[in-house]
Design a protein around this motif. Structure first.
Motif, PDB file in Angstrom:
ATOM      1  N   VAL A   1      40.755  42.962  32.737  1.00 31.16           N
ATOM      2  CA  VAL A   1      40.621  41.704  33.467  1.00 31.16           C
ATOM      3  C   VAL A   1      39.230  41.591  34.086  1.00 31.16           C
ATOM      4  CG1 VAL A   1      41.648  42.729  35.545  1.00 31.16           C
ATOM      5  CG2 VAL A   1      41.618  40.249  35.291  1.00 31.16           C
TER       6      VAL A   1
ATOM      7  N   ALA B   1      41.799  39.171  30.265  1.00 32.05           N
ATOM      8  CA  ALA B   1      42.019  38.022  31.140  1.00 32.05           C
ATOM      9  C   ALA B   1      40.739  37.727  31.902  1.00 32.05           C
ATOM     10  CB  ALA B   1      43.159  38.303  32.113  1.00 32.05           C
TER      11      ALA B   1
ATOM     12  N   VAL C   1      47.635  39.825  40.435  1.00 28.33           N
ATOM     13  CA  VAL C   1      47.101  40.758  39.439  1.00 28.33           C
ATOM     14  C   VAL C   1      47.432  42.164  39.923  1.00 28.33           C
ATOM     15  CG1 VAL C   1      45.046  41.644  38.296  1.00 28.33           C
ATOM     16  CG2 VAL C   1      45.211  39.202  38.815  1.00 28.33           C
TER      17      VAL C   1
END
Length: 527
Positions: free
Chosen positions: A142, A5, A112
């Motif tokens: 991420v 991500a 998150v």
């Protein structure tokens, strides 16, 4: 294939996508707006939580120093680019490497947090929101690329709430409209404050620039009209500054005062050079000497119609105040057990990695304040992070990472004056080299002396342009050498706008090559 991500499609997010692709990872980028380029995409509207350049903003770093390492900026672009050229370059980068299809526009990241199985698989649970739905997705790693210019820092000046004029933070300032023939006070002498002061000084009745501690003023245009960052950001200068700091700083201060005497212009700071972030502004001395800008002390308090300063002087009949007082950065969507920012301080290994995670599958990109261009530094961070995610690079144990963090914080405390602004400072060449050593792409000057002495000379004595980090190691670019050897051609190209009589220079090729050979041998033994 691991899914990564990428949060944000600005200068850091775009190169994050590309670096994922370079390492065979699968990027999925979430961008809450409907455009790329982040703050470099100018919009007329003010968006809370989204920084944006002013309409007139010109970038402070030259095009050769700010480009991504395998994609030089076109020669015809200006040396120091207006924001529209910066935005155009990012679009060219996206198109060149096919990045757009990986970006999900109008998608806000709500949270998150680690999954329940994080300690075994390192995965993250990311909640996102689009116009019609909310959903949660799981990713293997991420990259946080949201920058650090979001929440406005508004100091609590006594009486400011009683001031009857217009009060604006530079976050919300777009252009000079509405300030014509007004008396305007600008608080803060950072780059934004200097830009607003010089712009308004040409159309306002009077501009006052309030500074708490003064600042050293750097210039884009250096000796002989050359770009200042290319002249000073060299490996040689970095070594000299490390070896003889006091002497080099004294010489640099003298050079700046030869441009204009900072004390006579009431700009002389209380701190030495490189003890605070400098201000880059070629126009400010001219606007001061012509009376358009009057420098004032720090504000003690406001009245309904004016301001009183700490030196006892005061101004009445003020129409507007512009707060150029910086930002408070943070990551509100990240679980506080992972990252917590207090007073603009955050504990990150190499300004990237949270040190206490069981699995190092998160990296914060661009969370630093550079003396140099942020784009190639963010790119280098992404090159390192993606190799860590892929398992090609192992980070040290948590205790070693904390030692590095504390060491950097202590060094920063010794060097910089205490301020919210000086918590994430990095120097361009040292930081790039530090990360490049971990990636394995730091140029080996000794090796180059033996194999390509002409290139070695350019790498060591010339500007430390990003292309140097594509010469060797992982992710080499076959065009890197040519890009380095032709960088000055691209610098001069936009200046060649009419025929000029050229000064004839006698050929000295043989002498030059002899000098190159001698210096190369010397360098081999001293590096």
């Amino acid at each position: 294939m691991k899914s990564i991500a990428v949060i944000g499609a600005g200068a850091s997010g775009l190169t994050a996508i590309k670096c994922c692709l370079d390492e065979g990872l699968e990027p999925v980028c979430f961008e809450r707006g409907n455009y790329i380029s982040g703050l470099w995409h100018y919009t007329e509207d003010v968006e809370e939580g989204q920084a944006c350049v002013m309409k007139s903003t010109v970038i402070n770093t030259s095009k050769e120093m700010m480009c991504y390492s395998d994609f030089p900026i076109p020669g015809e672009f200006p040396i120091y680019m207006h924001n529209k050229y910066v935005d155009r370059y990012f679009h060219m980068y996206v198109d060149k490497f096919g990045l757009r299809k990986y970006i999900n526009f109008n998608t806000e990241v709500l949270s998150v947090k680690p999954t329940k199985t994080f300690n075994s698989d390192g995965q993250w649970e990311i909640a996102i929101k689009t116009s019609d739905k909310e959903e949660t997705r799981v990713f293997d790693a991420v990259l946080i690329c949201t920058g650090h210019h979001a929440e406005k820092n508004i100091p609590n000046f006594p009486g400011l709430n009683k001031f009857k004029g217009k009060v604006t933070h530079t976050h919300d300032y777009k252009d000079y409209h509405g300030y014509e023939d007004k008396n305007v006070l600008i608080i803060g002498i950072g780059n934004s404050g200097g830009d607003v002061a010089t712009e308004l000084s040409r159309i306002s009745s009077q501009v006052y620039l309030s500074t708490r501690s003064g600042s050293w003023i750097f210039h884009r245009v250096d000796d002989k009209g050359l770009p200042g960052d290319m002249m000073h950001s060299t490996r040689l200068n970095t070594k000299l500054l490390k070896s003889f700091p006091n002497m080099l700083i004294s010489l640099a201060e003298k050079k700046l005062n030869n441009k204009f005497d900072h004390e006579k212009y009431c700009l002389k700071p209380k701190h030495g050079l490189f003890s605070a972030h400098p201000t880059l502004n070629d126009e400010l001395p001219n606007r001061i000497i012509s009376g358009g800008v009057i420098v004032k002390a720090n504000v003690a308090e406001f009245t309904e119609t004016g301001a009183i300063f700490e030196d006892g002087t005061k101004i009445d009949n003020l129409d507007a105040v512009v707060l150029a007082t910086g930002y408070i950065f943070g990551f509100p969507f990240i679980d506080k057990s992972v990252i917590e920012v207090k007073a603009n301080k955050v504990n990150l290994y190499k300004y990237m990695f949270p040190p206490d995670l069981q699995k190092h599958t998160m990296a914060i990109i661009g969370c630093f304040q550079p003396l140099g261009a942020i784009m190639p530094m963010s790119e280098m961070q992404c090159r390192l992070a993606t190799r860590v995610f892929k398992g090609l690079k192992t980070l040290p144990e948590s205790t070693e990472m904390w030692e590095d963090i504390k060491s950097k914080q202590a060094a920063m405390g010794m060097r910089y004056k205490q301020s919210l602004r000086h918590t994430i400072q990095v120097d361009y060449v040292p930081y790039m080299d530090e990360l490049a050593e971990m990636v394995g792409c730091k140029p080996n000057v000794r090796k180059l002396i033996l194999t390509d002495p002409k290139l070695a000379m350019e790498v060591f004595f010339g500007p430390c342009t990003p292309c140097q980090y594509r010469l060797m190691g992982p992710g080499p670019w076959k065009g890197a050498r040519n890009a380095i050897m032709t960088q000055w051609e691209r610098v001069y190209k936009p200046l060649q706008t009419r025929p000029c009589a050229k000064t004839e220079r006698k050929s000295s090729g043989a002498i030059y090559m002899l000098i190159v050979a001698v210096i190369a041998v010397l360098l081999y033994f001293i590096l």
